[in-house]
Design an enzyme around this catalytic site. Sequence first.
Site, PDB file in Angstrom:
ATOM      1  N   GLU A 246       0.874  -1.180   0.000  1.00 44.75           N
ATOM      2  CA  GLU A 246       0.000   0.000   0.000  1.00 44.75           C
ATOM      3  C   GLU A 246       0.905   1.222   0.000  1.00 44.75           C
ATOM      4  O   GLU A 246       1.477   1.582   1.030  1.00 44.75           O
ATOM      5  CB  GLU A 246      -0.922  -0.018   1.221  1.00 44.75           C
ATOM      6  CG  GLU A 246      -1.801  -1.243   1.318  1.00 44.75           C
ATOM      7  CD  GLU A 246      -2.677  -1.458   0.087  1.00 44.75           C
ATOM      8  OE1 GLU A 246      -2.947  -0.480  -0.639  1.00 44.75           O
ATOM      9  OE2 GLU A 246      -3.080  -2.603  -0.162  1.00 44.75           O
TER      10      GLU A 246
ATOM     11  N   CYS B 241      -2.429   9.016   2.889  1.00 48.03           N
ATOM     12  CA  CYS B 241      -1.954   8.513   1.594  1.00 48.03           C
ATOM     13  C   CYS B 241      -2.972   8.712   0.485  1.00 48.03           C
ATOM     14  O   CYS B 241      -2.600   8.787  -0.694  1.00 48.03           O
ATOM     15  CB  CYS B 241      -1.561   7.037   1.698  1.00 48.03           C
ATOM     16  SG  CYS B 241      -2.904   5.948   2.220  1.00 48.03           S
TER      17      CYS B 241
END
Length: 471
Positions: free
Chosen positions: A217, A251
């Site tokens: 990720e 993010c």
Amino acid sequence: MSDVHTDPADLPVVLQTLRTAWQANRPSLEQRRSDLQRLRAALKTRLPQMAEAIAADFGHRSTHESLIADGMTVLNEIDHLLRRLRGWMRPRRVGVGWRFWPARAQTRPVPLGVVGVISPWNYPVNLALIPLATAIAAGNHVVLKPSEHTPRTSAFLHDLLGDVFPAERVAVVQGDAALASALAGSPLDHLVFTGSTAVGRKVMAAAAQHLTPLTLELGGKSPAIVCSDYPLDKAAARLATGKWFNAGQTCIAPDYVLVDSRRQRELVQQLQSQVRARYGDFSNTDDYTRIINEGQYQRLLGYLAQARERGVPVIELASIDPERARRERLIVPTIVLDPPADLDLMQEEIFGPILPVCAYPDLDAALESVQGRDRPLALYVFSEQRPVVERVLGQIVAGGVTVNDTLLHFAINGLPFGGVGPSGMGAYHGRAGFDAMSKQLPVLWQSRWAASDMLKPPYSRIAGLLRVILR
């Protein structure tokens, strides 16, 4: 709280302890459910301590943001796992086709063994416990390496998990980048890493030594496209939430906004109104999170200094005493207008409360701009016209999309969360995570009688059967 650091040389013993225990007693449905229920109860009880630990690591972080992003998300994910686990564990029947009748086939999810989790600092509980809980649901044992940049939260996780799980089922190892590198290079059965693209490449290289399957990720520059039909007051409100939640240290935060040229200034004004409504004059900033450390603070200031040196308009949406800002590592919400593509803030993921707002002449130009970059972790499209949204979705490949809002696709348990290309590999959350951390074992059950008994020389005896099979 515990502050015990693990020597990388001790990792093999930790991993062997986990593996030996898993091989001796693979967790049943009852064990997995019990583990998840105890984890949920323990975290729920300690939410105030969790928020205090995170705030201490950040210098200041909004308690409500911690409860939402690191508390609610984990509890919600565990609830989803508990509701669906029994069904996910059932074998799934697979058709064999008439040529193989009367055999039967199925896939059955079986645990992999020992799963590693390397979690980051920006959501230090969420991004540690969601993959950990998913690995537990899938029947694995887990080694967690939380971020060294949030030591108090890492100690909180060490104590929390030590009270919930025996040491041979979940191990928390604490240390710096050397320990993370050693863990990535260890013989794990699966590894979940959340962090930057640059470090993700190093993790992938280290994991290749043992061909460890990965869920990466990562990050990148997630665009928001505000189409010409969408109301700017509503777009500004939702962009403000997505960008300035956790001071942009997210993010999947909108990394830059593309808006039609004639409405660019109006969008900036609407964003400024949102900042005033949410944070006032910044005299009381309990609801506004600080930058995590001095290194990140100076990096962000460097982006703004470079933009100013190039004559690019930089608009701070609030005023604050410079000395206080330095002391608290506080950067107010800031807009950068039409920055050139070669500026650092347009080359790197910003990961802070700075938002480039770029004008585009038409939607074709906006799409071309996004397509010229690496595939993003998130994409945000604002339009009330379904054909326009479908046009964008048909041309841009992203890790995940929220239409007419920001961030929320992350919170939907049934949606896989993951990147594509430089923004990540694989996905987790809900069923996607359970499947990723399981082996989908294919099993063929042959019957007492089978046509394959006849498939042997001399083949001239079965010429008729072969014609039927090959038709």
